[in-house]
Motif scaffolding. Structure first.
Motif, PDB file in Angstrom:
ATOM      1  N   PHE A   1       0.931  -0.812  -0.060  1.00 22.23           N
ATOM      2  CA  PHE A   1       0.348  -0.505  -0.098  1.00 22.23           C
ATOM      3  C   PHE A   1       1.029   1.514   0.432  1.00 22.23           C
ATOM      4  CE2 PHE A   1      -2.225   3.334   1.962  1.00 22.23           C
ATOM      5  CZ  PHE A   1      -3.779   3.480   1.580  1.00 22.23           C
ATOM      6  N   LEU A   2       0.884   1.855  -1.282  1.00 22.83           N
ATOM      7  CA  LEU A   2       1.283   2.986  -1.232  1.00 22.83           C
ATOM      8  C   LEU A   2       0.714   4.483  -1.443  1.00 22.83           C
ATOM      9  CD1 LEU A   2       3.752   5.173  -1.702  1.00 22.83           C
ATOM     10  CD2 LEU A   2       3.963   4.628  -3.949  1.00 22.83           C
ATOM     11  N   TRP A   3       0.675   6.204  -0.583  1.00 22.30           N
ATOM     12  CA  TRP A   3       0.050   6.932  -0.302  1.00 22.30           C
ATOM     13  C   TRP A   3       1.159   8.310   0.330  1.00 22.30           C
ATOM     14  CZ3 TRP A   3      -5.182   8.796  -0.262  1.00 22.30           C
ATOM     15  CH2 TRP A   3      -4.594  10.132   0.331  1.00 22.30           C
ATOM     16  N   TYR A   4       0.436   9.287  -1.083  1.00 22.63           N
ATOM     17  CA  TYR A   4       1.771   9.994  -1.012  1.00 22.63           C
ATOM     18  C   TYR A   4       0.259  11.811  -1.177  1.00 22.63           C
ATOM     19  CZ  TYR A   4       2.779   9.711  -5.306  1.00 22.63           C
ATOM     20  OH  TYR A   4       3.034   9.151  -7.331  1.00 22.63           O
ATOM     21  N   SER A   5       0.557  12.469  -0.380  1.00 21.72           N
ATOM     22  CA  SER A   5       0.096  13.686  -0.446  1.00 21.72           C
ATOM     23  C   SER A   5       0.537  15.272  -0.009  1.00 21.72           C
ATOM     24  CB  SER A   5      -1.466  13.835   0.167  1.00 21.72           C
ATOM     25  OG  SER A   5      -0.994  13.393   1.632  1.00 21.72           O
ATOM     26  N   VAL A   6      -0.233  15.424  -0.581  1.00 22.93           N
ATOM     27  CA  VAL A   6       1.159  17.290  -0.077  1.00 22.93           C
ATOM     28  C   VAL A   6      -0.366  18.303  -0.592  1.00 22.93           C
ATOM     29  CG1 VAL A   6       1.665  17.927  -2.562  1.00 22.93           C
ATOM     30  CG2 VAL A   6       3.023  18.763  -0.742  1.00 22.93           C
ATOM     31  N   GLY A   7      -0.573  19.618   0.755  1.00 19.07           N
ATOM     32  CA  GLY A   7      -1.897  20.117   0.498  1.00 19.07           C
ATOM     33  C   GLY A   7      -1.812  21.065   1.927  1.00 19.07           C
ATOM     34  N   PRO A   8      -2.820  21.967   1.906  1.00 13.34           N
ATOM     35  CA  PRO A   8      -2.421  22.706   3.130  1.00 13.34           C
ATOM     36  C   PRO A   8      -3.958  22.186   4.122  1.00 13.34           C
ATOM     37  CG  PRO A   8      -4.203  24.045   1.153  1.00 13.34           C
ATOM     38  CD  PRO A   8      -3.503  22.566   0.983  1.00 13.34           C
ATOM     39  N   ASP A   9      -4.108  22.588   5.451  1.00 14.39           N
ATOM     40  CA  ASP A   9      -4.349  22.173   6.533  1.00 14.39           C
ATOM     41  C   ASP A   9      -5.279  23.426   6.739  1.00 14.39           C
ATOM     42  OD1 ASP A   9      -3.978  19.315   6.548  1.00 14.39           O
ATOM     43  OD2 ASP A   9      -2.438  19.324   8.125  1.00 14.39           O
ATOM     44  N   ILE A  10      -6.056  24.113   6.717  1.00 12.22           N
ATOM     45  CA  ILE A  10      -7.725  24.535   7.288  1.00 12.22           C
ATOM     46  C   ILE A  10      -8.477  24.656   8.458  1.00 12.22           C
ATOM     47  CG2 ILE A  10      -8.608  26.606   6.568  1.00 12.22           C
ATOM     48  CD1 ILE A  10      -7.531  25.976   3.310  1.00 12.22           C
ATOM     49  N   GLY A  11      -7.695  25.346   9.485  1.00  9.83           N
ATOM     50  CA  GLY A  11      -8.982  24.888  10.694  1.00  9.83           C
ATOM     51  C   GLY A  11      -9.023  26.140  12.122  1.00  9.83           C
ATOM     52  N   PHE A  12      -9.272  25.061  12.834  1.00 14.77           N
ATOM     53  CA  PHE A  12      -8.495  26.232  13.827  1.00 14.77           C
ATOM     54  C   PHE A  12      -8.379  25.334  15.573  1.00 14.77           C
ATOM     55  CE2 PHE A  12     -12.849  24.523  13.960  1.00 14.77           C
ATOM     56  CZ  PHE A  12     -13.625  23.650  15.372  1.00 14.77           C
ATOM     57  N   GLY A  13      -8.513  26.527  16.005  1.00 13.26           N
ATOM     58  CA  GLY A  13      -7.843  25.742  17.470  1.00 13.26           C
ATOM     59  C   GLY A  13      -8.271  25.968  19.163  1.00 13.26           C
ATOM     60  N   LEU A  14      -8.528  25.465  19.620  1.00 10.46           N
ATOM     61  CA  LEU A  14      -9.020  26.110  20.908  1.00 10.46           C
ATOM     62  C   LEU A  14      -7.718  26.057  22.036  1.00 10.46           C
ATOM     63  CD1 LEU A  14     -12.381  23.987  21.330  1.00 10.46           C
ATOM     64  CD2 LEU A  14     -11.796  26.554  20.318  1.00 10.46           C
ATOM     65  N   ARG A  15      -7.522  27.045  22.905  1.00 10.90           N
ATOM     66  CA  ARG A  15      -5.906  26.925  23.509  1.00 10.90           C
ATOM     67  C   ARG A  15      -6.961  27.167  25.554  1.00 10.90           C
ATOM     68  NH1 ARG A  15      -4.846  25.375  19.340  1.00 10.90           N
ATOM     69  NH2 ARG A  15      -3.645  26.714  17.787  1.00 10.90           N
ATOM     70  N   PHE A  16      -6.177  26.524  25.942  1.00 14.15           N
ATOM     71  CA  PHE A  16      -6.296  26.386  27.235  1.00 14.15           C
ATOM     72  C   PHE A  16      -4.965  26.092  28.013  1.00 14.15           C
ATOM     73  CE2 PHE A  16      -9.418  23.919  24.343  1.00 14.15           C
ATOM     74  CZ  PHE A  16     -10.505  24.553  25.077  1.00 14.15           C
TER      75      PHE A  16
END
Length: 297
Positions: free
Chosen positions: A282-297
């Motif tokens: 099994f072979l997987w490769y990928s490249v691209g952006p992560d876009i999201g938000f974060g919570l800080r405690f």
């Protein structure tokens, strides 16, 4: 008159240098005071969507008979469908030590109404110009320890760190056809025997003010012929893993508890599981952006 002006300029310049020196001393003092106190405990939780270009390939050998490679880009006749996302939880226990627990999910589907060439897959023959559908579900888990080695800068805003821990992936794939019915044990592949593998790497982080943080890191695995402590067809099962992850992250803290997250994410994973009369690749490769938000405690 000119002499008075010159004296005035020298006085102003000297005062500015003195004030600058006092300012640097003040900043250094506050920084030392900050890091001399215990950090306590803090937690960061990020949620994001992954929007990559990707390729996925698979090959299987069953009963001593090899199969052709199934490839998304070569065999699926166009852009496949994919849904990708992930989450990270980072827990910091001191100024130097933290733990990251992460999960990424990759769900891909590809459909080809007109197969370009003959394909043999797991004992089933797919002739040319027939329908073939392919699905792959990849669940990526990790738990990593991070050690901050040293900090640089007036406010110690630049940090160099190392990471080490374990990764594990659950992989399930399916090859099917609308042209004819395929038995379940011939079209579904699950990599049940895989064991977790090590992952180690390094990175750097810079903080700009109190709101912006930029991080770059790389981690990798090279493991060949590792025993899985399981048997198949009375032969010992073994696994080989090639894994590489690269991240460049931009975190912007809008408030003390909420942040926007943007990353460039590269992932490469090659898995070989073999023993007995069966071998799965099994072979997987990928490249691209992560876009999201974060919570800080």
């Amino acid at each position: 008159m000119s002499v008075r002006v010159l004296i005035l300029l020298v006085a102003v310049f000297g005062a500015s240098l003195y004030a600058q020196g006092m300012s640097e001393e003040y900043v250094e003092g506050r920084t030392e005071e900050k890091f001399s106190k215990p950090h306590g405990f803090s937690l960061e939780w990020d949620l994001y969507a992954y929007v990559p270009w990707f390729e996925q390939q698979q090959r299987v050998r069953s009963g001593g008979i090899g199969s052709d490679r199934i490839s998304f880009t070569d065999d699926m006749g166009g852009a496949p469908i994919g849904v990708f996302g992930g989450t990270d939880v980072r827990m910091r226990f001191s100024w130097h030590d933290s733990v990251e627990i992460g999960y990424n999910a990759y769900f891909t589907r590809g459909f080809s109404d007109d197969l370009d060439e003959f394909k043999r897959w797991n004992g089933i023959i797919y002739p040319e110009n027939t329908d073939i559908d392919y699905a792959a579900d990849l669940h990526d888990f990790r738990i990593l320890y991070r050690r901050d080695l040293f900090r640089l800068g007036l406010t110690k805003s630049f940090t160099f760190f190392i990471k080490a821990g374990l990764e594990y992936s659950y992989i399930r794939t399916q090859v099917a056809s609308d042209t004819f019915t395929v038995e379940d044990d011939r079209d579904v592949e699950e990599f049940r025997e895989l064991l977790p593998w090590y992952s180690a790497g390094f990175g750097a982080e810079i903080e700009i003010g109190r709101s912006i943080r930029i991080t770059a890191e790389a981690r990798g695995t090279y493991m060949v012929g590792f025993p899985t402590f399981q048997e198949r067809d009375r032969d010992d099962m073994k696994q080989s893993i090639w894994s590489l992850t690269g991240l460049v992250s931009f975190d912007w803290n809008i408030t003390d508890w909420f942040a926007l997250v943007a990353r460039v994410h590269y992932r490469y994973l090659k898995v070989r599981l073999y023993g007995g009369f069966r071998q799965d690749n099994f072979l997987w490769y990928s490249v691209g952006p992560d876009i999201g938000f974060g919570l800080r405690f």
